[in-house]
Scaffold this motif. Sequence first.
Motif, PDB file in Angstrom:
ATOM      1  N   ASN A 400       0.837  -1.208   0.000  1.00 33.56           N
ATOM      2  CA  ASN A 400       0.000   0.000   0.000  1.00 33.56           C
ATOM      3  C   ASN A 400       0.868   1.254   0.000  1.00 33.56           C
ATOM      4  OD1 ASN A 400      -2.291  -1.595   0.090  1.00 33.56           O
ATOM      5  ND2 ASN A 400      -2.567  -1.415   2.290  1.00 33.56           N
ATOM      6  N   THR A 401       1.917   1.237   0.834  1.00 30.36           N
ATOM      7  CA  THR A 401       2.820   2.385   0.917  1.00 30.36           C
ATOM      8  C   THR A 401       3.547   2.610  -0.408  1.00 30.36           C
ATOM      9  OG1 THR A 401       3.177   2.055   3.291  1.00 30.36           O
ATOM     10  CG2 THR A 401       4.850   3.313   2.103  1.00 30.36           C
ATOM     11  N   LEU A 402       4.066   1.537  -0.991  1.00 32.11           N
ATOM     12  CA  LEU A 402       4.790   1.645  -2.259  1.00 32.11           C
ATOM     13  C   LEU A 402       3.876   2.113  -3.385  1.00 32.11           C
ATOM     14  CD1 LEU A 402       6.921  -1.610  -1.952  1.00 32.11           C
ATOM     15  CD2 LEU A 402       7.819   0.721  -2.036  1.00 32.11           C
ATOM     16  N   THR A 403       2.628   1.668  -3.362  1.00 29.54           N
ATOM     17  CA  THR A 403       1.668   2.096  -4.376  1.00 29.54           C
ATOM     18  C   THR A 403       1.473   3.606  -4.324  1.00 29.54           C
ATOM     19  OG1 THR A 403       0.509  -0.035  -4.333  1.00 29.54           O
ATOM     20  CG2 THR A 403      -0.709   1.852  -5.204  1.00 29.54           C
ATOM     21  N   LYS A 404       1.369   4.145  -3.121  1.00 29.97           N
ATOM     22  CA  LYS A 404       1.216   5.597  -2.966  1.00 29.97           C
ATOM     23  C   LYS A 404       2.484   6.328  -3.399  1.00 29.97           C
ATOM     24  CE  LYS A 404      -2.108   5.317   0.859  1.00 29.97           C
ATOM     25  NZ  LYS A 404      -2.342   5.596   2.302  1.00 29.97           N
ATOM     26  N   MET A 405       3.626   5.793  -3.011  1.00 37.39           N
ATOM     27  CA  MET A 405       4.894   6.437  -3.370  1.00 37.39           C
ATOM     28  C   MET A 405       5.086   6.496  -4.878  1.00 37.39           C
ATOM     29  SD  MET A 405       7.655   4.854  -0.680  1.00 37.39           S
ATOM     30  CE  MET A 405       7.671   5.298   1.066  1.00 37.39           C
ATOM     31  N   LEU A 406       4.667   5.442  -5.572  1.00 39.52           N
ATOM     32  CA  LEU A 406       4.921   5.327  -7.008  1.00 39.52           C
ATOM     33  C   LEU A 406       3.755   5.786  -7.876  1.00 39.52           C
ATOM     34  CD1 LEU A 406       6.631   1.815  -6.913  1.00 39.52           C
ATOM     35  CD2 LEU A 406       7.754   3.981  -7.453  1.00 39.52           C
ATOM     36  N   SER A 407       2.708   6.282  -7.256  1.00 40.06           N
ATOM     37  CA  SER A 407       1.527   6.690  -8.015  1.00 40.06           C
ATOM     38  C   SER A 407       1.860   7.802  -9.020  1.00 40.06           C
ATOM     39  CB  SER A 407       0.423   7.172  -7.068  1.00 40.06           C
ATOM     40  OG  SER A 407      -0.678   7.676  -7.801  1.00 40.06           O
ATOM     41  N   THR A 408       1.318   7.665 -10.221  1.00 42.86           N
ATOM     42  CA  THR A 408       1.487   8.688 -11.252  1.00 42.86           C
ATOM     43  C   THR A 408       0.134   9.260 -11.677  1.00 42.86           C
ATOM     44  OG1 THR A 408       1.423   6.983 -12.982  1.00 42.86           O
ATOM     45  CG2 THR A 408       3.590   7.618 -12.152  1.00 42.86           C
ATOM     46  N   SER A 409      -0.909   8.870 -10.963  1.00 41.55           N
ATOM     47  CA  SER A 409      -2.252   9.332 -11.303  1.00 41.55           C
ATOM     48  C   SER A 409      -2.386  10.831 -11.044  1.00 41.55           C
ATOM     49  CB  SER A 409      -3.298   8.570 -10.477  1.00 41.55           C
ATOM     50  OG  SER A 409      -3.229   7.187 -10.733  1.00 41.55           O
ATOM     51  N   THR A 410      -3.029  11.518 -11.965  1.00 46.48           N
ATOM     52  CA  THR A 410      -3.230  12.957 -11.816  1.00 46.48           C
ATOM     53  C   THR A 410      -4.089  13.243 -10.589  1.00 46.48           C
ATOM     54  OG1 THR A 410      -3.139  13.224 -14.221  1.00 46.48           O
ATOM     55  CG2 THR A 410      -4.099  15.039 -12.943  1.00 46.48           C
ATOM     56  N   GLU A 413      -0.538  12.134  -7.220  1.00 42.52           N
ATOM     57  CA  GLU A 413       0.840  11.777  -7.540  1.00 42.52           C
ATOM     58  C   GLU A 413       1.608  11.416  -6.272  1.00 42.52           C
ATOM     59  OE1 GLU A 413      -0.649  14.505  -8.458  1.00 42.52           O
ATOM     60  OE2 GLU A 413      -0.530  14.795 -10.633  1.00 42.52           O
ATOM     61  N   GLY A 414       2.464  10.398  -6.404  1.00 42.62           N
ATOM     62  CA  GLY A 414       3.294   9.988  -5.281  1.00 42.62           C
ATOM     63  C   GLY A 414       4.509  10.879  -5.133  1.00 42.62           C
ATOM     64  N   VAL A 415       5.291  10.625  -4.081  1.00 41.84           N
ATOM     65  CA  VAL A 415       6.446  11.484  -3.786  1.00 41.84           C
ATOM     66  C   VAL A 415       7.482  11.433  -4.913  1.00 41.84           C
ATOM     67  CG1 VAL A 415       6.175  11.397  -1.283  1.00 41.84           C
ATOM     68  CG2 VAL A 415       7.474   9.595  -2.442  1.00 41.84           C
ATOM     69  N   ILE A 416       7.615  10.290  -5.566  1.00 35.47           N
ATOM     70  CA  ILE A 416       8.597  10.187  -6.650  1.00 35.47           C
ATOM     71  C   ILE A 416       8.172  11.038  -7.839  1.00 35.47           C
ATOM     72  CG2 ILE A 416       9.805   8.626  -8.197  1.00 35.47           C
ATOM     73  CD1 ILE A 416      10.485   8.277  -5.241  1.00 35.47           C
ATOM     74  N   GLN A 417       6.897  10.928  -8.213  1.00 36.34           N
ATOM     75  CA  GLN A 417       6.392  11.716  -9.338  1.00 36.34           C
ATOM     76  C   GLN A 417       6.463  13.204  -9.032  1.00 36.34           C
ATOM     77  OE1 GLN A 417       5.196  10.367 -12.419  1.00 36.34           O
ATOM     78  NE2 GLN A 417       5.518  12.501 -12.969  1.00 36.34           N
ATOM     79  N   ASN A 418       6.116  13.586  -7.807  1.00 36.95           N
ATOM     80  CA  ASN A 418       6.179  14.998  -7.419  1.00 36.95           C
ATOM     81  C   ASN A 418       7.607  15.526  -7.515  1.00 36.95           C
ATOM     82  OD1 ASN A 418       3.460  15.543  -6.913  1.00 36.95           O
ATOM     83  ND2 ASN A 418       3.562  14.720  -4.838  1.00 36.95           N
ATOM     84  N   ALA A 419       8.562  14.721  -7.035  1.00 40.19           N
ATOM     85  CA  ALA A 419       9.960  15.143  -7.091  1.00 40.19           C
ATOM     86  C   ALA A 419      10.422  15.285  -8.534  1.00 40.19           C
ATOM     87  CB  ALA A 419      10.833  14.143  -6.341  1.00 40.19           C
ATOM     88  N   GLN A 420      10.056  14.327  -9.377  1.00 38.60           N
ATOM     89  CA  GLN A 420      10.447  14.389 -10.785  1.00 38.60           C
ATOM     90  C   GLN A 420       9.788  15.570 -11.490  1.00 38.60           C
ATOM     91  OE1 GLN A 420       9.226  10.369 -11.811  1.00 38.60           O
ATOM     92  NE2 GLN A 420      11.349   9.664 -11.903  1.00 38.60           N
ATOM     93  N   ASP A 421       8.531  15.824 -11.171  1.00 38.74           N
ATOM     94  CA  ASP A 421       7.833  16.970 -11.781  1.00 38.74           C
ATOM     95  C   ASP A 421       8.514  18.271 -11.386  1.00 38.74           C
ATOM     96  OD1 ASP A 421       6.030  15.288 -12.963  1.00 38.74           O
ATOM     97  OD2 ASP A 421       4.431  15.617 -11.500  1.00 38.74           O
ATOM     98  N   GLY A 422       8.913  18.369 -10.118  1.00 36.63           N
ATOM     99  CA  GLY A 422       9.587  19.581  -9.648  1.00 36.63           C
ATOM    100  C   GLY A 422      10.915  19.809 -10.357  1.00 36.63           C
TER     101      GLY A 422
END
Length: 478
Positions: A400-410, A413-422
Amino acid sequence: MATVDTSNLGVGSGLPLASLYANLETAENTKLTAISNQKTTYTAQLSAYGKLQSALTNLQTATAALGKTATWNATSVSSTNTAFSATTSSDATVGSYTVNVDQVAKAQVLMSSSLSSSTTQLGGTTADGTRKLTITQPGTKDPLTITLSDSDTTLNGIASAINKAGGNVAATVIKADDGDFRLLLTSKSTGTSGDMTVTVTGDDTLQQKIGHDSTSSALSIQTPSQNARVSVNGIMIERSSNTISDALTGVTLTLKSKSTADEALDVTRSTDSTTQAVKNWVTAYNSLQSTIASVTKYVAVDAGADSQSNSNGALIGDSTVRSVQAQLRGQLTEVQSGAYAIMAQFGITQDPDVGADGSTGNLKIDETKLSDALTKNPEAVQAYFIGDGKTTGLATSMNNTLTKMLSTSTGSEGVIQNAQDGINATIKTLDKRYTAMQATIEATMARYKAQFTALDSLVTKMNSTSTYLAQQFSSSSS
């Protein structure tokens, strides 16, 4: 930037205007270098986040496997059998069965009478020079229908046409001796559902040579078909195929030969596949720690150095990485309800030593202890990882935690997607700054060139006037 020709600067005046222009241009371009260096740093961070994302994805895959009931219900066949072999799926029920193969399935084989040649045309005369060969089988939805020309009515031609049609029948021409040729038709399906009816339409002559049905036949039955028959715990099962997958749930039997005596089929829980799933998860977790150590690596430099080492990780000191690592490590120490509350009870512990790559908090397995737990109390190990399948259980909660971290849904977005977007947004801003700075520098250098050109022209005129006056004074004096 566009290349500006400054080779003529200072030619007339003798001033070092070209070298002065080049020095000014170099100084101005350092503004671009600063922006390029920033972009390089952020690009390296983006690449590092890609590696982190990949490691997290691998961990999620391994974690999700531990959260599936099928992983823990894996079974295998522990018995050694002769008349049959068996494989199992997670649906199989652990137990022992008595199996006796009464007969294996066979495919029907038809053979023509002896013919003197394999190349002599066997068909009669037809109006359009063709006839239709049809082979039907009860277990095949559509009959095999082939149009034969006159030249196709030889044994070789008939066999070739049947094989090219790609149906459920194989044809072969056998040479028994000189002047003794036979056509052999073999059903590709075993059992009585593969029995063949051969009909030639439009050519009675050929029909009399290769026709076959249940009442009359020009072909002899070389091998009669038969269904497979096998007794399981005294219950007789009959199928058309020697591969039987619908008799025992989760068990596929492959019949090889008639039994000489009853054989025991033992289906047991497979600890090998479960152990491998646990090992895969530990490997994925440790690989993540190795990736984190790499992207956050710090290399000490000599005291008084003006800059950090180029060997430092691109995400050194990054708060997102620290948060990801802390969340996952925290879940490892959460106490689960059930016979096994912590991983150490079945042989998985955190290694206190720092790895050769600088990673910390790696997991290690006591394989003897894990094997003992999976053999004696596999349900308890399963409960530790799966829990209620929704929120509790290490594998469930970590997935569940990893799913949230890796989420790319508009919108989520998970922490990874947010960091990459930034980072991507920053890189776009730097690209715009670079373009704008290029334009500014080009305008500045154009202004310098205009000023230097005017200066060169002015000094050239002054030098010319000075030379003229000097000549006039010289003439007056003489």
